[in-house]
Design a protein around this motif. Structure first.
Motif, mmCIF file in Angstrom:
data_model
loop_
_atom_site.group_PDB
_atom_site.id
_atom_site.type_symbol
_atom_site.label_atom_id
_atom_site.label_comp_id
_atom_site.label_asym_id
_atom_site.label_seq_id
_atom_site.Cartn_x
_atom_site.Cartn_y
_atom_site.Cartn_z
ATOM 1 N N THR A 116 -8.259 -45.908 26.907
ATOM 2 C CA THR A 116 -8.363 -44.953 25.800
ATOM 3 C C THR A 116 -8.446 -43.522 26.326
ATOM 4 O O THR A 116 -7.865 -42.601 25.733
ATOM 5 N N SER A 144 -5.634 -40.617 25.653
ATOM 6 C CA SER A 144 -6.081 -39.318 25.140
ATOM 7 C C SER A 144 -5.498 -38.175 25.969
ATOM 8 O O SER A 144 -5.033 -37.170 25.420
ATOM 9 N N GLU A 160 -8.401 -50.953 19.200
ATOM 10 C CA GLU A 160 -9.001 -49.681 19.631
ATOM 11 C C GLU A 160 -7.984 -48.551 19.576
ATOM 12 O O GLU A 160 -8.310 -47.431 19.172
ATOM 13 N N LEU A 161 -6.759 -48.831 19.997
ATOM 14 C CA LEU A 161 -5.739 -47.782 19.994
ATOM 15 C C LEU A 161 -5.360 -47.378 18.578
ATOM 16 O O LEU A 161 -5.095 -46.202 18.298
ATOM 17 N N PHE A 167 -8.201 -45.252 17.520
ATOM 18 C CA PHE A 167 -8.214 -44.024 18.315
ATOM 19 C C PHE A 167 -7.140 -43.032 17.861
ATOM 20 O O PHE A 167 -7.349 -41.816 17.886
ATOM 21 N N THR A 168 -5.976 -43.541 17.443
ATOM 22 C CA THR A 168 -4.862 -42.660 17.057
ATOM 23 C C THR A 168 -4.755 -42.480 15.543
ATOM 24 O O THR A 168 -3.760 -41.927 15.064
#
Length: 261
Positions: free
Chosen positions: A113, A117, A153-154, A157-158
């Motif tokens: 992650t 980023s 998670e991605l 996260f995005t």
């Protein structure tokens, strides 16, 4: 008289020999004793040393064995190797822009992650996203807990990134892409474009941006879903493209939750 002197002489010789033998025995014990101790100690160390070497080299192999791959495509196109500890162990560019970007990234051994980023906030990628380019982020691997967790998670996260979409692909898809010199995300877009334009070639799409590819798909297809980066891109395991959700007002719905999830 002579007999007494002879006896005394032989007695002295015997005494000297006895002293010598005693001295030799003493020295031998002193010398051999520590060596014997050291030998026994060394023997005890052998299993411990073997264990240490096994952990050292076995752990090294385990750490650097890829467990999943993250394919990031916007043009540049790059893929990140991820180990079972969620750390980046390799960075590979799949076109000239990707190779240039890979040279500038310092993301090895970061958690995936953190690595993603840095890529999203890098100058070149950030500028592309601000110009309304499309980015796809794919998790490639066996359909196991780690891959699912990474994808989840991605996606989270995005979630705030416009025009950024996440999906899952299996290793077979990635192998087919790599055989043609493409990253997995670019290859999936190429297949969709080929559906509406059979004359398109791999070389033609290699250095296109993802936006350019999807605009071509939209221009050459009458399907109302043609602009969706994951329309018709499901794989044999029933895992259609897992879109990251609504981005930039496109209204593209999240399709995560494939068979068996």
């Amino acid at each position: 008289m002579n007999d007494d002197r002879i006896k005394r002489a032989f007695g002295k010789v015997r005494a000297e020999e006895a002293l010598k033998e005693g001295t030799k025995a003493f020295l031998s014990q002193k010398i051999k004793g520590p060596r014997a101790g050291k030998t026994a100690y060394s023997r005890r160390l052998i299993p411990a040393a073997a264990c240490f070497l096994f952990l050292l080299f076995g752990g090294h192999w385990l750490y650097f064995a890829p467990a999943a791959v993250i394919s990031i495509d916007i043009n540049p196109s790059i893929e990140l190797g991820v180990n079972r500890f969620d750390k980046i162990i390799s960075v590979r560019g799949y076109n000239s822009d990707g190779q240039e970007l890979a040279k500038t990234l310092d993301i090895k051994y970061l958690r995936y992650t953190d690595a993603v980023s840095r890529i999203i906030t890098s100058e070149s990628v950030g500028e592309l996203l601000s110009n309304n380019e499309v980015m796809t982020i794919g998790v490639i691997g066996s359909d196991d807990a780690q891959s699912r967790q990474m994808l989840s998670e991605l996606e989270t996260f995005t979630a705030s990134e416009e025009n950024t979409y996440c999906y899952y692909a299996n290793s077979k898809e990635a192998d087919e892409a790599h055989e043609r010199g493409l990253s997995c995300g670019k290859y999936r877009a190429y297949l969709k474009l080929r559906d509406v334009n059979p004359e398109i070639t791999v070389d033609q799409v290699r250095n296109m941006t993802m936006r350019e590819i999807w605009d071509l798909i939209g221009n050459e297809s009458d399907s109302p879903d043609s602009h969706h980066p994951h329309a018709g891109s499901g794989n044999e395991n029933g895992h259609g493209g897992h879109g990251a959700g609504v981005r930039g007002g496109h209204g593209w719905r999240n399709r995560y939750g494939a068979e068996g999830d």
